[in-house]
Scaffold this motif. Structure first.
Motif, PDB file in Angstrom:
ATOM      1  N   SER A  92       0.839  -1.200   0.000  1.00  0.00           N
ATOM      2  CA  SER A  92       0.000   0.000   0.000  1.00  0.00           C
ATOM      3  C   SER A  92       0.878   1.257   0.000  1.00  0.00           C
ATOM      4  O   SER A  92       0.698   2.161  -0.808  1.00  0.00           O
ATOM      5  CB  SER A  92      -0.903  -0.009   1.227  1.00  0.00           C
ATOM      6  N   PHE A  96       1.155   3.849  -3.046  1.00  0.00           N
ATOM      7  CA  PHE A  96       0.594   5.180  -2.793  1.00  0.00           C
ATOM      8  C   PHE A  96       1.650   6.279  -2.889  1.00  0.00           C
ATOM      9  O   PHE A  96       1.324   7.443  -3.108  1.00  0.00           O
ATOM     10  CB  PHE A  96      -0.087   5.235  -1.418  1.00  0.00           C
ATOM     11  N   ARG A 173     -10.357   8.095   6.380  1.00  0.00           N
ATOM     12  CA  ARG A 173     -10.435   7.463   5.063  1.00  0.00           C
ATOM     13  C   ARG A 173     -11.485   8.065   4.138  1.00  0.00           C
ATOM     14  O   ARG A 173     -11.827   7.478   3.120  1.00  0.00           O
ATOM     15  CB  ARG A 173     -10.698   5.948   5.180  1.00  0.00           C
ATOM     16  N   SER A 176     -10.165   8.610   0.700  1.00  0.00           N
ATOM     17  CA  SER A 176      -9.897   7.382  -0.050  1.00  0.00           C
ATOM     18  C   SER A 176     -11.125   6.876  -0.807  1.00  0.00           C
ATOM     19  O   SER A 176     -11.005   6.134  -1.783  1.00  0.00           O
ATOM     20  CB  SER A 176      -9.359   6.331   0.927  1.00  0.00           C
ATOM     21  N   VAL A 177     -12.314   7.312  -0.374  1.00  0.00           N
ATOM     22  CA  VAL A 177     -13.539   6.925  -1.089  1.00  0.00           C
ATOM     23  C   VAL A 177     -13.566   7.552  -2.484  1.00  0.00           C
ATOM     24  O   VAL A 177     -13.992   6.934  -3.452  1.00  0.00           O
ATOM     25  CB  VAL A 177     -14.784   7.368  -0.285  1.00  0.00           C
ATOM     26  N   TYR A 178     -13.063   8.788  -2.572  1.00  0.00           N
ATOM     27  CA  TYR A 178     -13.162   9.540  -3.822  1.00  0.00           C
ATOM     28  C   TYR A 178     -11.945   9.356  -4.716  1.00  0.00           C
ATOM     29  O   TYR A 178     -11.979   9.710  -5.891  1.00  0.00           O
ATOM     30  CB  TYR A 178     -13.322  11.031  -3.516  1.00  0.00           C
ATOM     31  N   CYS A 179     -10.865   8.845  -4.169  1.00  0.00           N
ATOM     32  CA  CYS A 179      -9.630   8.741  -4.950  1.00  0.00           C
ATOM     33  C   CYS A 179      -9.779   7.706  -6.051  1.00  0.00           C
ATOM     34  O   CYS A 179     -10.173   6.577  -5.791  1.00  0.00           O
ATOM     35  CB  CYS A 179      -8.456   8.355  -4.054  1.00  0.00           C
ATOM     36  N   TYR A 181      -7.668   5.975  -7.397  1.00  0.00           N
ATOM     37  CA  TYR A 181      -6.793   4.813  -7.163  1.00  0.00           C
ATOM     38  C   TYR A 181      -6.939   4.286  -5.754  1.00  0.00           C
ATOM     39  O   TYR A 181      -6.169   3.433  -5.330  1.00  0.00           O
ATOM     40  CB  TYR A 181      -5.328   5.178  -7.442  1.00  0.00           C
ATOM     41  N   GLY A 182      -7.882   4.837  -5.022  1.00  0.00           N
ATOM     42  CA  GLY A 182      -8.082   4.362  -3.657  1.00  0.00           C
ATOM     43  C   GLY A 182      -6.935   4.693  -2.721  1.00  0.00           C
ATOM     44  O   GLY A 182      -6.739   4.026  -1.708  1.00  0.00           O
ATOM     45  N   ILE A 183      -6.165   5.718  -3.043  1.00  0.00           N
ATOM     46  CA  ILE A 183      -5.069   6.095  -2.150  1.00  0.00           C
ATOM     47  C   ILE A 183      -5.662   6.475  -0.793  1.00  0.00           C
ATOM     48  O   ILE A 183      -6.584   7.284  -0.715  1.00  0.00           O
ATOM     49  CB  ILE A 183      -4.253   7.262  -2.730  1.00  0.00           C
ATOM     50  N   ASP A 184      -5.144   5.854   0.234  1.00  0.00           N
ATOM     51  CA  ASP A 184      -5.741   5.969   1.557  1.00  0.00           C
ATOM     52  C   ASP A 184      -4.804   6.781   2.456  1.00  0.00           C
ATOM     53  O   ASP A 184      -3.739   6.308   2.847  1.00  0.00           O
ATOM     54  CB  ASP A 184      -5.950   4.564   2.120  1.00  0.00           C
ATOM     55  N   GLU A 187      -3.518   5.253   5.633  1.00  0.00           N
ATOM     56  CA  GLU A 187      -2.357   4.383   5.500  1.00  0.00           C
ATOM     57  C   GLU A 187      -1.069   5.212   5.533  1.00  0.00           C
ATOM     58  O   GLU A 187      -0.090   4.838   6.178  1.00  0.00           O
ATOM     59  CB  GLU A 187      -2.494   3.621   4.170  1.00  0.00           C
TER      60      GLU A 187
END
Lengths: 544, 329
Positions: A92, A96, A173, A176-179, A181-184, A187
């Motif tokens: 991750s 990221f 997070r 991360s919902v809107y990214c 690529y799901g970048i969180d 994390e």
């Protein structure tokens, strides 16, 4: 304590002070803007006692407000080595660090950005604080092209900036919902806090509860005998309200179920009403369960420090389940506790003790298929199942003085997806339930503003800014539907939302969902006239 | 500066190709650099992906964007909170082909009294999707230059792309699409204060580069005609490893090819690697079934915990006093 602006003044400040929030960006590029430490925006450093008791490195007296942070001489090497180690251990993190295109979709999704307009609270820039150093130390492009590629060397100024902004992220997070690529960012923040931790930079509000939890079994440092007497005093309160005497068991071997909830429910107002709710609910259905004083904490402040500390604190649950010989574990209402249980516990401390069984509700016979490996069920899943099978005697009208909305806590929403269970329960125990606007609930919910170990007094300015988006949504339903109760399934929320409502929405109270369940419960043997709720507020229609 | 400098670099690149070709370095720009570029692109891309793949995924950490699978009568949101591999594949496909997460985008605005409102904001999604699909279709269309005979699906794609039947030669929708989308993606980085502030030279550079590639391509097709037969001969030479430099290919083509080569070389070292990375993102490509199926962490550390025994040793007398059961008397 730091002096706070009045809510109106702060609202004015947020709206009118030129910032990226209202379209007026700063002139200086962020890399050239050093972090600004001012009263109310940084948390106190961990006390040496807590660090020593957890046997963690570089316990010393220092303050983030000081010029000299008294870091070990080779701090740069330690961080750099720690960085490399984490890139090799967490895909991750590595991914990221590389793939963000800075599209900006996350920019206005962070509650801290929405309450401050501070550019470094845009999740993308929060991550860039770390990425810039990553590029400089670990990528060819960064080494060759330097600033053109977005690279900058690690300096003490950068470390201070990390401290400020990675303790100004609640790991909620939402970004991360809107990214795409799901970048969180959670994390990334977790990695940054681990790196800071390597050189002895930590905050007291996280380390002190963690040290307590390690020693006494819970964050508040309550020793076993006190734990028992406090729960018993809550039972006396139950008796006052309902006329029913309940004697829950502690550390009882051979119980079918071990119940673990955050210690905040046992000791902090208004969490105690939720605790009373659990006890009444279990009595009502005749559950064979026990409480543990050793595993007397559902929450896990290790999550906010490092994966190792998280594992260390979490390990107690299975350790105690094994010692007591329970079949499975039932967990109370708590946000980050459930992030740990749903996403980390089984991996870290599983497999479960061999004689634990697949969790089956002894009342309805429902097998919780989604928890057959971890063997830990959420109280909302458990209660929703009870209600569905008509196992609870409920009188909704007992909650008619309550006009409730529901705050989805970050972790149950975005690290679990428990959205409809609490709503089902609420709709079955009260008549007046109203949702906040769509963009502020369920997976899009806003943080209380003080999760991930930030619910400490000295950063109240940051907290109340971060609380603004939740407060705005709440005030919307207060105005529209006269909502007077903000319910939630999180013990940290029950503490932090209280500060939020007191500041931004003074007429609203905060409750757990199980408290509202217990209010509506028609208990066997209860007073002939049960005329008030657990807070001893009279039911509607009852004269004072 | 961060906006202008990358533009200057791209203009210098254009000039390099122009003067290089004018000075007779056609073999360098037509053969040597493209070969180097493709090698760097492939090796760089593979190196990067292997680098990511070598790091394990210690924890299963999907971002759940919908209702979990729990009780049988509660409807699970299988697309946004999958609990099975099939669900994950569908979630990933929606992400990769339709940019589902970006489709959720909202725009927050602050009003008097610090009131916040969230409006729907699909422009970035639209710009992104038009750009990426146009880019992909244009790329695939270009394979007609490398393949002999030209496969049917390429001809089909060309027909579909030009179905409006406008102009001579027929006008491709994707050409307009990529120019419009890249322009939009550039403008938002200049006009929108938040986006402008967070943008870096490395965000403008690829936009200028791709825009220049698209402009030179469009110029060659519609305005300044180049000798396509000879270009195909050069392209065929490259893919059959019998490179030739036919005469009479305009300098515009070499500029186009050089910029494409630069893009390929730049690609593996830049944010453009999101193309590969999106597949490996642990918050999207894992099922939310942690409590049902144990996930293994290959480096799960041994941690010494405070055992119940140690705990009881410290508190035994207190515990006994209040009647808490103890293991050792």
């Amino acid at each position: 304590m730091v002096k706070m602006l009045e809510a109106e003044e702060l609202a004015k400040d947020i709206t009118e002070t030129p910032s990226l929030l209202n379209g007026k960006g700063p002139d200086r590029e962020w890399m050239d803007t050093p972090a600004e430490f001012r009263d109310g925006n940084w948390a106190y450093s961990a006390k040496t006692k807590a660090i020593e008791s957890l046997k963690m490195p570089y316990a010393r007296d220092w303050s983030p407000g000081d010029e000299d942070w008294k870091l070990p001489e080779n701090w740069k090497e330690i961080i750099s080595e720690g960085f490399r180690e984490r890139l090799d251990k967490f895909r991750s993190f590595k991914v990221f660090m590389d793939i963000c295109v800075r599209c900006g979709a996350c920019a206005d999704k962070c509650h801290f950005f929405l309450g401050s307009g501070d550019p470094k609270n845009m999740p993308v820039l929060r991550a860039e604080l770390l990425r810039s150093v990553y590029r400089n130390d670990f990528t060819l492009a960064g080494k060759l092209l330097k600033k053109f590629a977005g690279a900058r060397p690690l300096t003490m100024e950068v470390v201070k900036e990390w401290f400020l902004y990675f303790f100004q992220c609640t790991e909620c997070r939402r970004c991360s919902v809107y990214c795409p690529y799901g970048i969180d960012t959670a994390e990334i923040t977790m990695m940054a806090r681990e790196l800071l931790n390597l050189v002895g930079i930590n905050i007291n509000w996280i380390m002190d509860p963690a040290a307590n939890c390690n020693r006494t079994g819970n964050h508040l440092g309550i020793e076993p005998h006190t734990f028992k007497t406090v729960v018993e005093s809550l039972c006396e309160d139950i008796e006052d309200v309902t006329g029913i005497t309940i004697n829950p068991s502690f550390n009882r071997k051979g119980a079918e179920i071990l119940f673990i909830t955050p210690s905040g429910d046992v000791f902090a107002d208004p969490g105690v009403y939720t605790m009373m709710g659990y006890i009444m609910l279990f009595e009502h259905i005749g559950l064979d369960y026990t409480l543990s004083t050793y595993a007397s904490e559902g929450g896990n402040f290790g999550l906010f420090n490092s994966n190792e500390l998280m594992k260390k604190l979490n390990a107690k649950m299975y350790h105690e389940a094994e010692r007591l010989g329970v079949k499975w574990i039932l967990g109370g209402e708590c946000g980050h506790m459930w992030r740990v249980i749903n996403q980390y516990m089984d991996t870290m401390n599983g497999p479960t003790p061999s004689y634990m069984e697949d969790p089956v509700s002894p009342i309805t016979g429902t097998k919780f298929e989604n928890a057959v490996s971890t063997k830990m069920v959420h109280i909302m899943e458990f209660t929703a199942d009870l209600i569905k099978h008509n196992k609870l005697k409920l009188d909704k009208s007992r909650n008619d003085h309550v006009r409730a909305t529901f705050h989805d806590s970050c972790n149950p929403s975005r690290a679990m997806g428990m959205l409809d269970e609490p709503r089902y329960v609420l709709n079955n125990v009260l008549n007046n339930f109203f949702e906040m606007p769509d963009n502020t609930i369920r997976e899009q919910t806003f943080c209380c503003g003080a999760g991930s170990g930030l619910n400490t007094e000295e950063i109240m300015d940051v907290r109340m800014r971060g609380a603004l988006p939740r407060a705005t949504a709440l005030n919307h339903v207060v105005e529209k539907h006269d909502v007077n109760m903000l319910s939630c399934v999180c013990a940290i929320d029950r503490a932090t939302l209280l500060a939020l409502t007191q500041y931004w929405a003074p007429d609203v109270e905060v409750s757990g969902v199980t408290e509202l369940v217990a209010n509506a419960l028609i208990m066997e043997g209860e007073n002939e006239v049960r005329d008030c709720d657990l807070r001893e507020e009279p039911y509607l229609g009852v004269e004072d | 500066m961060k906006i202008i400098n990358p533009l200057i670099i791209v203009l210098v690149l254009v000039a390099l190709a122009y003067f290089g070709v004018k000075a007779g370095l056609t073999a360098l720009f037509g053969v040597v650099i493209p070969y180097i570029a493709i090698v760097i692109f492939l090796l760089g891309f593979i190196y990067k992906v292997i680098g990511w793949a070598k790091s394990p995924v210690p924890f299963r950490i999907p971002t759940t964007c919908g209702q979990e699978k729990s009780l049988p009568w509660i409807k699970q949101n299988k697309l946004d909170n999958p609990s099975s591999t099939l669900g994950v594949v569908i979630r990933m496909a929606l992400e990769i082909f339709l940019f589902r997460s970006l489709f959720r985008n909202t725009k927050a605005e602050v009003y008097e009294g610090a009131k916040l409102k969230y409006g729907s904001n699909k422009w970035l999604w639209l710009g992104g999707i038009v750009f990426h699909w146009s880019f992909l279709i244009i790329l695939v269309r270009h394979s007609r230059l490398f393949l002999e005979p030209i496969p049917g699906f390429i001809t089909f794609l060309e027909k579909a792309d030009s179905f409006m039947q406008v102009g001579v030669p027929l006008f491709y929708m994707t050409d307009a699409g990529i120019l419009a989308a890249v322009t939009y993606l550039f403008l938002r980085r200049v006009v929108e204060p938040q986006i402008k502030y967070l943008s870096m030279p490395a965000d403008y550079f690829p936009l200028y580069l791709i825009l220049s590639i698209a402009i030179t391509g469009v110029l060659m097709r519609y305005f300044i005609r180049v000798d396509v037969v000879n270009i195909k001969a050069l392209a065929r030479g490259l893919v059959t490893f019998q490179p030739t430099i036919p005469d009479g290919i305009g300098v515009l083509f070499y500029i186009h090819l050089f910029l494409v080569s630069v893009l390929a070389i730049y690609f593996p070292f830049s944010k453009l690697m999101h193309l590969g990375g999106v597949f490996l993102s642990p918050t999207r490509n894992l099922a939310n079934n942690n409590r049902a199926v144990r996930h293994i962490n290959p480096w799960n550390p041994d941690i010494k915990i405070r055992t119940y025994e140690e705990y009881e040793d410290e508190f035994r007398e207190h515990m006994k006093k209040v009647g808490l059961p103890v293991d050792k008397e």
